[in-house]
Design a protein around this motif. Structure first.
Motif, short mmCIF file in Angstrom:
data_model
loop_
_atom_site.label_atom_id
_atom_site.label_comp_id
_atom_site.label_asym_id
_atom_site.label_seq_id
_atom_site.Cartn_x
_atom_site.Cartn_y
_atom_site.Cartn_z
N THR A 50 64.84 -7.50 -60.93
CA THR A 50 64.99 -8.39 -59.86
C THR A 50 63.44 -7.94 -58.91
OG1 THR A 50 67.06 -8.19 -59.80
CG2 THR A 50 66.19 -8.82 -57.64
N ARG A 103 63.80 -13.74 -53.36
CA ARG A 103 64.42 -12.96 -54.58
C ARG A 103 64.19 -13.67 -55.86
NH1 ARG A 103 70.06 -9.58 -55.27
NH2 ARG A 103 69.98 -9.75 -57.68
N ASP A 105 65.66 -13.09 -59.83
CA ASP A 105 66.03 -12.45 -60.81
C ASP A 105 65.56 -13.00 -62.14
OD1 ASP A 105 67.84 -10.83 -59.47
OD2 ASP A 105 69.32 -12.58 -59.26
N PRO A 572 71.02 -7.52 -62.82
CA PRO A 572 71.43 -8.30 -61.65
C PRO A 572 72.81 -8.91 -61.47
CG PRO A 572 69.16 -8.50 -62.41
CD PRO A 572 69.84 -7.60 -63.51
#
Length: 585
Positions: A50, A103, A105, A572
């Motif tokens: 992540t 963010r 992932d 994640p």
């Protein structure tokens, strides 16, 4: 991604005071960091991870001056246009503490598509992997190993032109040809030995003269190390849990052995070295007895065979041996080459994966080579079943499956020593004076002793069938060793001596005889999930398949165990390869 999930991740970062390997944090207040491409490559070539942008790395607080929309767009450009293969995962802007965080992932790339690299730098200069101190550029050898997944290596088929037919062991050759003729009479029965060895891939013609191949020397050679000095196995037995740490009497090693010769000899001698350095206990079986060691012998054989058979034999790695390290708390096997054939760490030891060997000729040949101490069995089945067999043997002994640490060009397999059926536990079971106990009953007693109770579901997690599990616990109750608690659905079994001598909190005599409450049932399911993870069923789908529990029930119990701090996810939240581990293990 919900705000609460991000809150939990950042809370973990603040508690740790640092970034774990699977998380990378950047403030990005002055623009997208130039090293982002390296991190994307490293996550894709490893286990995924992540990327969080908009947080100061000191304290993990929102960064002043961070423009989330601008950074998201810049990151998307890098993912789509500057990485090869492109990264298509959605990029999110999430509100956090009156600010915003970007963010991303990143999933692990499919093995046959690796390496992930920065396009303008090329595969050999732009490929990275996560390390203890950040992102590390992959070496040329590591990149080559990743690229080899796209083809079938043939290094084991190479002719060793310095060697001659006399360098093959006549006894081993005779045994292999006999086994091949029994297996396939049409191809090998009545055939000249040289012709048969050619068909097996052990010999090839060089300028009209038959010469051993690398696979032939490794399997059937008198002394392969004459031509490849480093193709041996080293075994070290350590006095402490850390390499290089001295023991109580100043000793560095309890034993340090170089084992050479052909693969069947190496396998036999490595097993002997390990067995004489392990504790053992005996289980009585009728008129005979069965010795149990810290690690089952079949597990040792399968792991060493796997390392010798599937390691990289390219010229670049022929200076590296297979390394076996026995610590007080674990057994470690190291080999070169990493994983091969599109297999991921999550799939190792699973029963339903396609079998593909880096060294196809060697694997096929070893399927005809007998074990030195078991002439009716061969070293390998060549069915991709070796690790499956090892995992099954570990579960039968109440031990967790191996832990696999794979990087490009390297594979390390670790088997923790902790076992439900450790030799001292076996001795305790023997002290009970119970005759003719089954394997399921040994396991049930061990779980009751270590966890306070056992259930059919907990035994199922270790590979025991429902029928054998129910029969085992009912017989233990009939013998007066265990007592049943709870209702029909959530029945648990406890050692009578513990119920009598060590009353459980909130469990009085009336509760023992009464039906389980709903909370008791939930606790029983939580116990089953914990046992399942310890037995190696680490994904929610795997738990559903092996435990007979509903998918939503498994997810609810996993969330409760997370909330209690007992288990934690390894990837994640949205990862399609999500798995779970016991906290602290």
């Amino acid at each position: 991604m919900s705000e609460s999930s991000l809150d939990a991740m950042i809370d973990r970062l603040r508690r740790l005071g640092l970034e774990p390997t699977e998380i990378e944090v950047k403030a990005a207040a002055g623009g997208l960091p130039k090293t982002v491409g390296e991190t994307l490559s490293a996550f894709s070539n490893g286990d995924g991870g992540t990327l969080l942008l908009g947080l100061d790395e000191d304290g993990f607080r929102p960064a002043n001056g961070f423009d989330a929309a601008k950074i998201r767009d810049a990151l998307a450009t890098v993912c789509h246009q500057k990485m090869s293969p492109p990264i298509r995962t959605a990029i999110e802007i999430i509100d956090f503490e009156d600010a915003q965080v970007v963010r991303l992932d990143v999933e692990e790339l499919d093995p046959v598509d690796k390496p992930s690299f920065i396009a303008e730098r090329g595969e050999y200069n732009g490929s990275f992997i996560r390390g203890g101190d950040g992102d590390r550029r992959l070496s040329r050898y590591e990149v080559t190993q990743l690229l080899s997944n796209r083809d079938q290596p043939t290094h084991d088929q190479e002719i060793v032109d310095e060697a001659a037919i006399d360098d093959l062991d006549p006894r081993l050759v005779e045994q292999v040809l006999r086994h091949a003729a029994d297996r396939s009479p049409r191809a090998f029965e009545g055939v000249e030995p040289i012709t048969a060895l050619k068909r097996l891939g052990a010999v090839q013609e060089l300028n009209g003269t038959p010469r051993p191949t690398l696979a032939g020397l490794l399997s059937l050679g008198v002394y392969p190390q004459q031509f490849f000095p480093q193709l041996f196995a080293s075994v070290v037995v350590l006095p402490t849990t850390q390499m290089g740490e001295l023991g109580p009497e100043g000793e560095r090693f309890l034993e340090n052995v170089t084992v050479d010769g052909p693969i069947p000899v190496i396998l036999h001698e490595v097993t002997a070295v390990l067995r004489r350095n392990m504790s053992r206990a005996a289980i009585v079986r009728g008129l005979g007895r069965e010795d149990r060691y810290d690690y089952p012998t079949e597990v040792i054989r399968e792991l060493i065979t796997n390392a010798l058979m599937h390691r990289d034999y390219s010229p670049e790695s022929r200076g590296t041996q297979v390394q076996i390290e026995l610590y007080p708390d674990r057994l470690v096997v190291k080999s070169t080459g990493g994983l091969f054939g599109g297999v991921t760490v999550d799939q190792l030891g699973a029963a339903r994966i396609e079998s593909k060997s880096r060294n196809a000729t060697l694997a096929k040949l070893l399927a005809d080579v007998p074990l030195p101490d078991r002439p009716n069995e061969t070293i390998a089945e060549n069915r991709g079943s070796g690790l499956v067999t090892a995992v099954a043997a570990l579960r039968k002994a109440g031990m967790s499956p191996p832990e696999f640490d794979a990087e490009p060009g390297r594979l390390m397999v670790t088997v923790p020593r902790t076992a439900l059926l450790a030799p001292q536990t076996i001795e305790w079971i023997a002290s009970l004076g119970l005759a003719e106990l089954t394997d399921a009953q040994h396991l049930a007693l061990a779980i009751m002793r270590s966890s306070g109770r056992v259930s059919v579901g907990m035994l199922r997690a270790w590979g025991v069938s429902d029928t054998d599990a129910r029969r085992a616990v009912r017989d233990l109750v009939a013998r007066g060793v265990a007592i049943r608690t709870g209702g029909k659905r959530y029945a648990s079994y406890r050692l009578i001596e513990e119920v009598d001598q060590l009353p459980l909190p909130g469990l009085d005599a009336a509760a023992v005889a009464a039906d389980a409450t709903e909370r008791e049932g939930i606790e029983a399911e939580l116990d089953v999930i914990v046992q399942a993870i310890q037995a190696g069923h680490t994904t929610s789908r795997g738990m559903v398949e092996h435990l007979g529990m509903g998918y939503q029930t498994v997810l609810r119990r996993l969330r409760e165990l997370e909330d209690r701090g007992i288990v934690e996810p390894t990837r994640p939240k949205k990862s399609s390869k999500q798995s779970y581990r016991i906290v602290g293990q």
